[in-house]
Write an enzyme that holds these catalytic residues in place. Sequence first.
Site, PDB file in Angstrom:
ATOM      1  N   ASP A 272       0.783  -0.918  -0.057  1.00 50.51           N
ATOM      2  CA  ASP A 272      -0.043  -0.053  -0.100  1.00 50.51           C
ATOM      3  C   ASP A 272       0.867   1.257   0.112  1.00 50.51           C
ATOM      4  O   ASP A 272       1.986   1.224   0.126  1.00 50.51           O
ATOM      5  CB  ASP A 272      -0.969  -0.063   1.196  1.00 50.51           C
ATOM      6  CG  ASP A 272      -2.319   0.961   1.112  1.00 50.51           C
ATOM      7  OD1 ASP A 272      -2.119   1.724  -0.168  1.00 50.51           O
ATOM      8  OD2 ASP A 272      -3.187   0.770   1.830  1.00 50.51           O
ATOM      9  N   TRP A 273       0.269   2.297  -0.051  1.00 47.81           N
ATOM     10  CA  TRP A 273       1.043   3.514  -0.141  1.00 47.81           C
ATOM     11  C   TRP A 273       2.245   3.996   0.763  1.00 47.81           C
ATOM     12  O   TRP A 273       1.962   3.987   2.111  1.00 47.81           O
ATOM     13  CB  TRP A 273      -0.083   4.619   0.091  1.00 47.81           C
ATOM     14  CG  TRP A 273       0.158   6.087  -0.303  1.00 47.81           C
ATOM     15  CD1 TRP A 273       0.528   7.123   0.574  1.00 47.81           C
ATOM     16  CD2 TRP A 273      -0.209   6.545  -1.511  1.00 47.81           C
ATOM     17  NE1 TRP A 273       0.999   8.201  -0.097  1.00 47.81           N
ATOM     18  CE2 TRP A 273       0.339   8.069  -1.540  1.00 47.81           C
ATOM     19  CE3 TRP A 273      -0.680   6.255  -2.771  1.00 47.81           C
ATOM     20  CZ2 TRP A 273       0.467   8.932  -2.468  1.00 47.81           C
ATOM     21  CZ3 TRP A 273      -0.536   7.230  -3.768  1.00 47.81           C
ATOM     22  CH2 TRP A 273      -0.119   8.489  -3.626  1.00 47.81           C
TER      23      TRP A 273
END
Length: 749
Positions: free
Chosen positions: A306-307
């Site tokens: 994820d980010w």
Amino acid sequence: MRYHILKVAFLMVGVLLVIACNTSMTGDDPVENKVNALLSEMTLEEKVGQMTQITIGVFYNDNILDKEKLKEYISKYGVGSILNAPTVDGMSQAISLEQWNSLITLIQRDAMNTRLKIPVLYGVDAIHGATYIKGSTLFPHNIGMAAARNRRLVNHVAHVTAMEVRASGVRWNFDPVLGVGRQPLWSRFEETFGEDPFLVKVMGKLAIKGYEGQGLESPLSVASCAKHYIGYPVPQSGKDRTPAVIPEYQLRQIFLPPFRVAIQQGASTVMINSGSVNGVPVHASKYLITDALKGELGFEGLVVTDWEDIIALWKQHHVARNNKEAVMMAVNAGIDMSMVPYDLSFYHDLIALVKEGKVSEERINDAVRRILRIKYRLGLFEDPFPEPEALANFGKQGYRTLALRIAEETMTLLKNDTLQGHPVLPLKKGTRLLLAGPAVNSLAALHGSWSYCWQGTIDSLYPEVTKNIRQALEELNGRKNVISVAPPHFGKITARDIDVMRKKARNVDAIVLCLGENAYAESPGSINDLTLPEDQLSLARAAAATGKPVILVLTEGRPRIIREIVPSMNAILMAYRPGSKGAEAIANTLLGRSNPSGRLPFSYPRYTGNIIPYDAPVREGKYYDPQWPFGYGLSYTRFAITGFTLSRDTLTFSDTLSVSVEVTNQGERAGKYSVEVYVKDYTASVIPPVKRLRAFRKIYLEPGTSTTVNFHLKKPDFSFVGTDLMGHQEPGRMAVIVGDMKKDFYLKK
Ligand code: BGC
């Protein structure tokens, strides 16, 4: 000790699977042959470039695309993937279909000018419809979809989303969310299918089918991304991206099954949970990623972070001392692609790590194989550019009709008093209404997160045709019959607003109070108190004090506690985040054009100190004290269940237990009803929950008609995860529960 034995067992299963897969992939599989041929030509730098994902925002300067920088990242560093919508003033925002087409064309042209011509895999979040395309149709968020309990519509919505996204030239969607929503404080609760693992599993599987079902190469499909693996929805603090502590048997009983099913369904990619589980950030957990996901579950697709989550390993979680160590941990744990997303730190550090022998070339080859495989399957090597035939699938009128239908089915009626011999809802057409509250004019409250921008809060981005609640009610009930008093924003109800409402209420027949939450996404939506904010409660108290019937409509992404005002509201309609046609769905429901059929996909809490899912093993009937239980939802008609039978009262583990009920619509209106079947275990080696949902089916009945509904329960429906983390079926007394009826049966060896 046991944990170690288990890890060894997983590892062995994993190794066997890898051997099995490799054998099956040599020789005949054309994609595999191409992948291997290409891989053999790639330099280390090109391979690591493929594993690097950058946000498009990096290439925007003062809202202008820096084409040279974009070209440099693609041609010099061989960046394999780009994500997100372009940023305007720092926030990713929807752009038109044409703008998407030009952007993707530009990117792929750059990619076609590289040595090996490897196309870029572009990914976006199309969470409840094509979030980032102007004019797309947005559907209800998952929490409402789960309330609707309509399998076909979940599948259909995902399919439409796939078509709209593919029309833009993007072929990868970071959806569906498969976390089980058991912590309502959590700001991403609305993105989940609620608290029940079975419901999440069924809905998630259908969403994946809707995204990928036509085959990835088809212009009707996108690659899905089952996320966020695993344990994300239950941070102890209730705050986004904070630690979760989940006993291993519950991780497997509750949180793993939706991912297992997703992988069986063929989900192409998986995104990892940004938080930690049991003290280890999931991005650093070889056990969870390589052993469990890739080994035990046999996932052959691409695992993306994820980010900024590799950076988070050293900056937030403090399990690594620096970026290089974090990259080593994550890649060795089994990460295939890093959503870096702002710079090339991952790229440089990973190249160095391989050269130093700290990450093996085999690991890199495995990751790149997984990436290339998806690019081939998506048809990107054949034609990476936006497909003209996909364009025609954008913006069809039918999508809005679908959005209305599904939004109507999400509507969950929680209370409906009878006043002077008549139910408050549905309202008669022409009833003089006063609309009050911050959600009256708010498109953001109807849509929630991921709505034309990340936070969903920019009103100007909503298509002109999208109506707010006031407009929809004016249209349906007649403009002259609707007056309103609405503060401009959430959190801004003043004493004056309340005063105006009191005065205006004198001339109306009823008040429609539109309360709830403004839109928010991820961490900005974190709250400390689940109770509905005080200014809204004051408005509700004042509305009740007018003596007029008050209908409360809630547009909210999580259940905000309203215990204090429930007795004084005459009707309560839970609308969740109903999307583009949400206002019309609410109006249609209030005025009886549509009969509500939603059933709560979570236990709506009554107290901040009593947040307990329906299947928690608390002492029966003692502590589970929600405002409304899981599965609650009223209708404008009356359904009666009779003829409840089980095909046998004793069975072995290999037998099927057939359950049959007769449902009759005893009221005067047609309606839909979700028949739900629960199984109860009286005694088990792990404290059994009061009941577990094992089957459901939504039916439609005309007034005065009946139908028989049959279900077939099998071994997995009588199983649970034991403390040895294995599936258990234990002989003994069990029961099937439908509505308030219960029938016992015996399970024997
Ligand atoms: C979210 C993901 C999303 C990603 C890319 C993250 O902040 O947690 O769900 O897919 O951003 O936009």
